[in-house]
Write a protein that holds these residues in place. Structure first.
Motif, PDB file in Angstrom:
ATOM      1  N   TRP A  18       0.837  -1.205   0.000  1.00 51.82           N
ATOM      2  CA  TRP A  18       0.000   0.000   0.000  1.00 51.82           C
ATOM      3  C   TRP A  18       0.865   1.246   0.000  1.00 51.82           C
ATOM      4  O   TRP A  18       0.618   2.188  -0.755  1.00 51.82           O
ATOM      5  CB  TRP A  18      -0.944   0.003   1.196  1.00 51.82           C
ATOM      6  N   ALA A  19       1.897   1.292   0.834  1.00 55.64           N
ATOM      7  CA  ALA A  19       2.775   2.465   0.887  1.00 55.64           C
ATOM      8  C   ALA A  19       3.457   2.682  -0.460  1.00 55.64           C
ATOM      9  O   ALA A  19       3.585   3.815  -0.921  1.00 55.64           O
ATOM     10  CB  ALA A  19       3.801   2.319   2.007  1.00 55.64           C
ATOM     11  N   VAL A  27      14.291   1.559   1.040  1.00 54.43           N
ATOM     12  CA  VAL A  27      13.956   0.803   2.239  1.00 54.43           C
ATOM     13  C   VAL A  27      13.830   1.713   3.457  1.00 54.43           C
ATOM     14  O   VAL A  27      12.880   1.588   4.238  1.00 54.43           O
ATOM     15  CB  VAL A  27      15.015  -0.297   2.508  1.00 54.43           C
ATOM     16  N   THR A  28      14.733   2.661   3.615  1.00 47.69           N
ATOM     17  CA  THR A  28      14.699   3.556   4.772  1.00 47.69           C
ATOM     18  C   THR A  28      13.425   4.392   4.784  1.00 47.69           C
ATOM     19  O   THR A  28      12.748   4.491   5.809  1.00 47.69           O
ATOM     20  CB  THR A  28      15.936   4.477   4.777  1.00 47.69           C
ATOM     21  N   GLY A  29      13.084   4.979   3.644  1.00 46.40           N
ATOM     22  CA  GLY A  29      11.877   5.786   3.558  1.00 46.40           C
ATOM     23  C   GLY A  29      10.621   4.970   3.807  1.00 46.40           C
ATOM     24  O   GLY A  29       9.695   5.413   4.493  1.00 46.40           O
ATOM     25  N   LEU A  30      10.590   3.751   3.285  1.00 49.95           N
ATOM     26  CA  LEU A  30       9.426   2.898   3.474  1.00 49.95           C
ATOM     27  C   LEU A  30       9.299   2.477   4.942  1.00 49.95           C
ATOM     28  O   LEU A  30       8.195   2.467   5.494  1.00 49.95           O
ATOM     29  CB  LEU A  30       9.501   1.669   2.573  1.00 49.95           C
ATOM     30  N   ALA A  31      10.416   2.170   5.581  1.00 51.21           N
ATOM     31  CA  ALA A  31      10.383   1.800   7.005  1.00 51.21           C
ATOM     32  C   ALA A  31       9.814   2.946   7.834  1.00 51.21           C
ATOM     33  O   ALA A  31       9.022   2.723   8.757  1.00 51.21           O
ATOM     34  CB  ALA A  31      11.781   1.421   7.487  1.00 51.21           C
ATOM     35  N   ALA A  40      13.318  -5.746   8.988  1.00 49.41           N
ATOM     36  CA  ALA A  40      12.043  -6.415   8.698  1.00 49.41           C
ATOM     37  C   ALA A  40      11.450  -5.899   7.396  1.00 49.41           C
ATOM     38  O   ALA A  40      10.945  -6.682   6.584  1.00 49.41           O
ATOM     39  CB  ALA A  40      11.063  -6.197   9.854  1.00 49.41           C
ATOM     40  N   VAL A  41      11.510  -4.585   7.175  1.00 45.14           N
ATOM     41  CA  VAL A  41      10.975  -4.001   5.943  1.00 45.14           C
ATOM     42  C   VAL A  41      11.790  -4.477   4.746  1.00 45.14           C
ATOM     43  O   VAL A  41      11.228  -4.820   3.703  1.00 45.14           O
ATOM     44  CB  VAL A  41      10.940  -2.457   6.027  1.00 45.14           C
ATOM     45  N   SER A  42      13.086  -4.538   4.890  1.00 43.50           N
ATOM     46  CA  SER A  42      13.947  -5.004   3.808  1.00 43.50           C
ATOM     47  C   SER A  42      13.614  -6.452   3.437  1.00 43.50           C
ATOM     48  O   SER A  42      13.484  -6.783   2.250  1.00 43.50           O
ATOM     49  CB  SER A  42      15.411  -4.894   4.232  1.00 43.50           C
ATOM     50  N   ARG A  61      23.726   4.223  -5.034  1.00 42.58           N
ATOM     51  CA  ARG A  61      23.847   3.222  -3.965  1.00 42.58           C
ATOM     52  C   ARG A  61      22.489   2.808  -3.403  1.00 42.58           C
ATOM     53  O   ARG A  61      22.410   1.871  -2.625  1.00 42.58           O
ATOM     54  CB  ARG A  61      24.730   3.769  -2.854  1.00 42.58           C
ATOM     55  N   ARG A  62      21.447   3.528  -3.769  1.00 43.54           N
ATOM     56  CA  ARG A  62      20.103   3.227  -3.257  1.00 43.54           C
ATOM     57  C   ARG A  62      19.360   2.268  -4.186  1.00 43.54           C
ATOM     58  O   ARG A  62      19.549   2.308  -5.401  1.00 43.54           O
ATOM     59  CB  ARG A  62      19.245   4.501  -3.189  1.00 43.54           C
ATOM     60  N   VAL A  63      18.506   1.462  -3.603  1.00 39.28           N
ATOM     61  CA  VAL A  63      17.575   0.649  -4.371  1.00 39.28           C
ATOM     62  C   VAL A  63      16.191   1.221  -4.099  1.00 39.28           C
ATOM     63  O   VAL A  63      15.774   1.328  -2.950  1.00 39.28           O
ATOM     64  CB  VAL A  63      17.634  -0.841  -3.966  1.00 39.28           C
ATOM     65  N   VAL A  64      15.507   1.615  -5.166  1.00 37.63           N
ATOM     66  CA  VAL A  64      14.186   2.217  -5.054  1.00 37.63           C
ATOM     67  C   VAL A  64      13.152   1.165  -5.446  1.00 37.63           C
ATOM     68  O   VAL A  64      13.266   0.528  -6.489  1.00 37.63           O
ATOM     69  CB  VAL A  64      14.069   3.460  -5.975  1.00 37.63           C
ATOM     70  N   TYR A  65      12.160   0.988  -4.581  1.00 39.53           N
ATOM     71  CA  TYR A  65      11.093   0.016  -4.816  1.00 39.53           C
ATOM     72  C   TYR A  65       9.829   0.735  -5.258  1.00 39.53           C
ATOM     73  O   TYR A  65       9.567   1.854  -4.833  1.00 39.53           O
ATOM     74  CB  TYR A  65      10.821  -0.786  -3.539  1.00 39.53           C
ATOM     75  N   PHE A  66       9.027   0.064  -6.099  1.00 38.30           N
ATOM     76  CA  PHE A  66       7.804   0.673  -6.606  1.00 38.30           C
ATOM     77  C   PHE A  66       6.843  -0.404  -7.072  1.00 38.30           C
ATOM     78  O   PHE A  66       7.230  -1.549  -7.308  1.00 38.30           O
ATOM     79  CB  PHE A  66       8.111   1.647  -7.752  1.00 38.30           C
ATOM     80  N   VAL A  67       5.566  -0.026  -7.164  1.00 40.74           N
ATOM     81  CA  VAL A  67       4.523  -0.880  -7.723  1.00 40.74           C
ATOM     82  C   VAL A  67       4.204  -0.311  -9.097  1.00 40.74           C
ATOM     83  O   VAL A  67       3.861   0.858  -9.210  1.00 40.74           O
ATOM     84  CB  VAL A  67       3.254  -0.868  -6.842  1.00 40.74           C
TER      85      VAL A  67
END
Length: 100
Positions: A18-19, A27-31, A40-42, A61-67
Motif C-alpha cells: 500500500w505504501a 527501504v529507509t523511507g518505506l520503514a 524487517a521491511v527489507s 547506492r540506493r535501491v528504489v522500490y515501486f509498484v
C-alpha cells in the motif's frame, strides 16, 4: 505465485505494498512510512519482489522500490477503502451465500 494471507506470505501484511502504491521509496523511507524496523521491511520487500508485487531499480547506492502494476494498485486501494469504511461505520449486513 503469491502465498495466501493465512500462510504468512507477502500478502499477510499489505502495508508495504500500500505504501509503495502511493509512491516509490527506498527501504529507509518505506520503514519510516510504515513504522517498521529496517531489517524487517527489507526482508518483506524481498518477499514482495519475489512474489511479483513490487519491482526495484538502482539509483546509485540506493535501491528504489515501486509498484508498477495498475491492478495491484487498484486492489490495494479497494482494500484500504473497504477497511476504512468498515472502521468508520456500522458493519454492513451479511449476505447469505453457499454454506450460510
Amino acid at each position: 505465485m503469491v502465498r495466501s494471507v493465512e500462510g504468512g506470505g507477502p500478502a499477510a501484511d499489505p502495508s508495504g505494498v500500500w505504501a509503495l502504491a502511493q509512491g516509490e521509496s527506498d527501504v529507509t523511507g518505506l520503514a519510516e512510512r510504515v513504522g517498521g524496523a529496517l531489517p524487517a521491511v527489507s526482508q518483506h520487500l524481498s518477499k514482495l519482489k519475489l512474489a511479483g508485487l513490487v519491482r526495484s531499480r538502482r539509483e546509485g547506492r540506493r535501491v528504489v522500490y515501486f509498484v508498477d502494476d495498475p491492478d495491484t494498485v487498484t486492489v490495494m486501494r479497494t482494500l484500504v477503502d473497504r477497511l476504512t469504511a468498515r472502521a468508520a461505520g456500522p458493519a454492513p449486513a451479511r449476505r447469505r451465500g453457499f454454506g450460510a
